[in-house]
Scaffold this active site. Structure first.
Site, PDB file in Angstrom:
ATOM      1  N   VAL A 139     105.270   0.826  53.520  1.00  0.00           N
ATOM      2  CA  VAL A 139     104.611   2.082  53.110  1.00  0.00           C
ATOM      3  C   VAL A 139     103.183   1.785  52.654  1.00  0.00           C
ATOM      4  CG1 VAL A 139     104.649   3.998  51.458  1.00  0.00           C
ATOM      5  CG2 VAL A 139     106.799   3.164  52.447  1.00  0.00           C
ATOM      6  N   HIS A 164     100.617   0.884  55.370  1.00  0.00           N
ATOM      7  CA  HIS A 164     100.103   2.065  56.080  1.00  0.00           C
ATOM      8  C   HIS A 164      99.167   2.880  55.184  1.00  0.00           C
ATOM      9  CE1 HIS A 164     102.157   1.762  59.918  1.00  0.00           C
ATOM     10  NE2 HIS A 164     103.124   1.186  59.249  1.00  0.00           N
ATOM     11  N   GLU A 165      99.478   2.944  53.886  1.00  0.00           N
ATOM     12  CA  GLU A 165      98.579   3.669  52.978  1.00  0.00           C
ATOM     13  C   GLU A 165      97.205   3.003  52.961  1.00  0.00           C
ATOM     14  OE1 GLU A 165      99.851   3.981  48.868  1.00  0.00           O
ATOM     15  OE2 GLU A 165      98.342   5.546  48.495  1.00  0.00           O
ATOM     16  N   ARG A 166      97.210   1.678  52.863  1.00  0.00           N
ATOM     17  CA  ARG A 166      95.927   0.958  52.754  1.00  0.00           C
ATOM     18  C   ARG A 166      95.153   0.998  54.060  1.00  0.00           C
ATOM     19  NH1 ARG A 166      98.799  -3.621  48.961  1.00  0.00           N
ATOM     20  NH2 ARG A 166      98.808  -2.281  47.115  1.00  0.00           N
TER      21      ARG A 166
END
Ligand SMILES: Cc1cc2nc3c(=O)[nH]c(=O)nc-3n(C[C@H](O)[C@H](O)[C@H](O)COP(=O)(O)OP(=O)(O)OC[C@H]3O[C@@H](n4cnc5c(N)ncnc54)[C@H](O)[C@@H]3O)c2cc1C
Length: 412
Positions: free
Chosen positions: A253, A256-258
């Site tokens: 997660v 993908h956020e970064r």
């Protein structure tokens, strides 16, 4: 928003490989209005928290799989390879794509994590509603004692037959007050060292035992919340990944956020064919493009912005491969720098108007500091790059191999 394609349209899947960029634009023209020089995108929080534009856009594009083209067509994508997906993303910048902030965690973080770690049933249950904008997700990771030190999460999940009983507190949970679902990192085994006793669950946000309390932010938004969880019961079918494998899912997660998965996703960048990117064109009325000093600063930020986009794209492709890598940390630092650069350059260009709450660039300027905190602070990204890319000595981590409940008693 124009007309949407029907669900049974045989041309809606798997055909982008044969499509030229002009074909893609012809398809998008049937669904969406194009941006014009006069168009200024709305930003959530700047006067409105209306979710309707985002919902209408996602509902219109889901049949063709246009917004998440790399997802499987059966789940709301169109099975596109990275080149095709990139071509579509570039084309979409020419259209009126609303601010997708409320939907970004589902589209950019939970969806990819479910593709990597979810069961077939979980993918079928959750992915298409995410792609269609009919269900909003939030990310229940941070707690008062677990921010940078995320592995210190203390929200407990205790097994009770086929169910789990969750109790604890999350904080800074963005989009929680809109969310239908939360992806929630919980401690299932306090006897294990902190990274090992964690498991990932999906929580229905309006179920008994889940209490969402919005917090005010300095930019005037109330977009994140404290979430108090008191004996909330969820079925084992809503566990993502194996028991004790929560850290692995959390890393997917976060990767993908970064890499930009949690970002807003509006069509604000300008296509590579456009001579002037949209955010710069928006500054034309201020006269900044004719002032040499401003013009120099704007071009500098543009270069930063393009490098940030390419780095984020590279990190997103790497994250899609399934193995989270430190590339996301480099991408996050660059996108933060370019976001701040755009915000501050815009603010300088518009002058005193930029101090007004409805002024051009105001919301971005006053939101900019938070970009260095959300998704892991700049300092944490630099630690990751220092250790995992540059090979510098690691930080002392005295509690890494100690049972989590022992370390809580102050043994380290
Ligand atoms: C706008 C916004 C939205 C957010 N949305 C979400 C969300 O949706 N879901 C969610 O779970 N969380 C969310 N967060 C929380 C965010 O992930 C945390 O705030 C962040 O990880 C930092 O944790 P902390 O606030 O506890 O600060 P701390 O971890 O207490 O850090 C305080 C300061 O110490 C520094 N520091 C800490 N440890 C180290 C170290 N080892 N080396 C060097 N410096 C260090 C930090 O860089 C920071 O400057 C959001 C935060 C913001 C601001």
């Amino acid at each position: 928003m124009r007309n949407s394609r029907s669900a049974g349209d045989p041309g809606s899947c798997n055909d982008v490989g044969m499509m030229t960029a002009d074909d893609v634009r012809a398809e998008l023209d049937a669904l969406l209005a194009r941006r014009t020089a006069e168009t200024r995108l709305t930003t959530m929080g700047a006067g409105s928290d209306d979710l309707d534009d985002g919902r209408a856009y996602l509902a219109a594009t889901v049949e063709g799989g246009w917004h998440v083209p790399h997802w499987p067509s059966v789940h709301g994508g169109r099975d596109a390879d990275p080149n095709e997906a990139g071509e579509i993303a570039t084309a979409l910048r020419d259209y009126l794509v609303p601010d997708l902030y409320p939907f970004a965690i589902g589209l950019g973080m939970v969806g990819p994590a479910l593709l990597a770690h979810g069961t077939d049933e979980q993918k079928s249950q959750w992915l298409r509603p995410i792609a269609a904008g009919s269900e909003i997700w939030c990310q229940m990771f941070s707690e008062p004692e677990a921010g940078s030190d995320l592995a210190n999460v203390g929200l407990r999940a205790v097994r009770d037959g086929d169910e789990w009983v969750l109790t604890g507190q999350k904080t800074w949970t963005s989009r929680a007050m809109w969310a239908d679902w939360g992806i929630c990192l919980a401690r299932t085994d306090p006897e294990q060292p902190k990274h090992k006793g964690l498991t990932m669950f999906c929580v229905l946000m309006d179920q008994p035992g889940v209490d969402v309390r919005p917090l005010g932010q300095m930019n005037g938004d109330t977009h994140f919340s404290e979430v108090f969880v008191s004996e909330a019961r969820i079925g084992d079918a809503w566990r993502v990944g194996d028991v004790g494998e929560g850290w692995r899912v959390a890393m997917t997660v976060l990767a993908h956020e970064r890499a930009g998965g949690g970002s807003r996703g509006g069509g604000d960048g300008g296509s590579k064919k456009a001579r002037t990117p949209n955010w710069i064109a928006d500054l034309r009325p201020t006269g900044a493009l004719d002032r040499p000093v401003d013009r120099n600063a704007i071009v500098g930020v543009h270069v930063l912005d393009m490098i940030g986009r390419w780095t984020a794209q590279r990190a997103a492709d790497a994250a899609r491969g399934g193995t989270p890598s430190p590339a996301g940390s480099g991408a996050k630092l660059r996108t933060v720098a370019s976001y701040k650069g755009r915000a501050f350059t815009t603010n300088r260009a518009v002058g005193a108007d930029g101090m007004l709450s409805d002024g051009h660039g105001y919301i971005e300027t006053i939101t900019a500091p938070s970009m260095s905190i959300r998704g892991g602070t700049d300092e944490i990204q630099r630690n990751i790059l220092g250790e995992r890319v540059l090979g510098l000595p690691g930080e002392p981590r005295l509690d890494r191999d100690v049972a989590w409940n022992e370390s809580r008693r102050g043994l380290v």
